[in-house]
Design a protein around this motif. Structure first.
Motif, PDB file in Angstrom:
ATOM      1  N   ARG A   1       0.187   4.474  -4.035  1.00 19.54           N
ATOM      2  CA  ARG A   1      -0.183   5.716  -3.363  1.00 19.54           C
ATOM      3  C   ARG A   1      -0.804   6.678  -4.371  1.00 19.54           C
ATOM      4  O   ARG A   1      -1.700   7.443  -4.042  1.00 19.54           O
ATOM      5  N   ARG A   2      -0.316   6.602  -5.615  1.00 20.75           N
ATOM      6  CA  ARG A   2      -0.881   7.442  -6.678  1.00 20.75           C
ATOM      7  C   ARG A   2      -2.212   6.894  -7.181  1.00 20.75           C
ATOM      8  O   ARG A   2      -3.079   7.645  -7.597  1.00 20.75           O
ATOM      9  N   HIS A   3      -2.327   5.563  -7.201  1.00 26.28           N
ATOM     10  CA  HIS A   3      -3.549   4.901  -7.698  1.00 26.28           C
ATOM     11  C   HIS A   3      -4.031   3.873  -6.665  1.00 26.28           C
ATOM     12  O   HIS A   3      -3.996   2.668  -6.908  1.00 26.28           O
ATOM     13  N   PRO A   4      -4.509   4.332  -5.518  1.00 21.81           N
ATOM     14  CA  PRO A   4      -4.937   3.388  -4.474  1.00 21.81           C
ATOM     15  C   PRO A   4      -6.100   2.503  -4.909  1.00 21.81           C
ATOM     16  O   PRO A   4      -6.279   1.402  -4.390  1.00 21.81           O
ATOM     17  N   GLU A   5      -6.855   2.978  -5.905  1.00 21.83           N
ATOM     18  CA  GLU A   5      -8.006   2.184  -6.362  1.00 21.83           C
ATOM     19  C   GLU A   5      -7.559   0.853  -6.968  1.00 21.83           C
ATOM     20  O   GLU A   5      -8.303  -0.133  -6.913  1.00 21.83           O
TER      21      GLU A   5
ATOM     22  N   HIS B   1       0.827  -1.215   0.000  1.00 26.66           N
ATOM     23  CA  HIS B   1       0.000   0.000   0.000  1.00 26.66           C
ATOM     24  C   HIS B   1       0.861   1.266   0.000  1.00 26.66           C
ATOM     25  O   HIS B   1       0.389   2.322  -0.401  1.00 26.66           O
ATOM     26  N   GLU B   2       2.085   1.138   0.454  1.00 29.81           N
ATOM     27  CA  GLU B   2       2.985   2.288   0.518  1.00 29.81           C
ATOM     28  C   GLU B   2       3.820   2.472  -0.744  1.00 29.81           C
ATOM     29  O   GLU B   2       4.566   3.447  -0.854  1.00 29.81           O
ATOM     30  N   TRP B   3       3.738   1.534  -1.681  1.00 26.54           N
ATOM     31  CA  TRP B   3       4.483   1.685  -2.931  1.00 26.54           C
ATOM     32  C   TRP B   3       3.966   2.929  -3.647  1.00 26.54           C
ATOM     33  O   TRP B   3       2.769   3.219  -3.638  1.00 26.54           O
TER      34      TRP B   3
END
Length: 196
Positions: free
Chosen positions: A90-94, A84-86
């Motif tokens: 982070r730019r596309h959490p969806e 999730h921290e990549w």
């Protein structure tokens, strides 16, 4: 026009190429960026023109897809929730959130079903690893889904390629590039519609 004589490339090179593209298309994160449909369609037309045996074509693609999902699962297992921290997620959490939702809803079937849905194909195996799916369950689902995908997807493209070449004859460079452009546009449209 200069004709593309795909047979001169060698059957081995074409088989290695379909293995590589199927692997990359299934690989976590990378598969989100690779225009797999267009590349696989172009390679399949080349294989059809070069008379590569369809069984070898399907097996090479299946092994590539199997390996790509396996690497993605391993990566998810090693990274865990830290994915999730990549930066990309982070730019596309969806992308990761949709994958997790799909996995929680379908469980082991998500590996099989997800193989046929472009936008989530490269995310589901990684999510399965992150969410600690049983390795045995994952490998069985992967073993069943990779050949099924290759038969439907690559076998279907091969059949269409045979029909195309039978109807239009050997491909020239302009036709091949035009088909690749059309396949890429279709792939993008299908991905956008599937995401919605």
């Amino acid at each position: 026009m200069t004709e593309l004589h795909y047979a001169e490339w060698g059957v081995g090179l074409l088989l290695a190429a379909v293995f590589a593209v199927a692997l990359l298309e299934s690989l976590a994160v990378v598969g989100l960026l690779v225009p797999g449909v267009g590349l696989l369609m172009a390679l399949t037309l080349a294989a059809t023109d070069a008379s590569v045996p369809v069984a070898l074509w399907v097996v090479s693609g299946a092994v590539g897809a199997f390996a790509g999902d396996g690497l993605s699962f391993w990566l998810g297992s090693k990274a865990g929730p830290a994915v999730h921290e990549w930066r990309i997620f982070r730019r596309h959490p969806e992308w990761i959130n949709d994958g997790e939702h799909f996995f929680r809803r379908w469980g082991a079937w998500s590996i099989v079903i997800g193989r046929f849905i472009g936008p989530i194909r490269p995310v589901i195996p990684m999510v399965a690893g992150v969410l600690r799916m049983s390795p045995r369950t994952f490998w069985w689902a992967n073993l069943l889904s990779a050949p099924a995908w290759a038969c439907v997807y690559l076998g279907g493209m091969y059949w269409l390629g045979e029909a195309f070449i039978e109807h239009f004859g050997e491909l020239d460079l302009t036709s091949a590039l035009g088909l690749l452009d059309i396949a890429s546009i279709v792939a993008v449209l299908v991905s956008v519609l599937a995401r919605k």
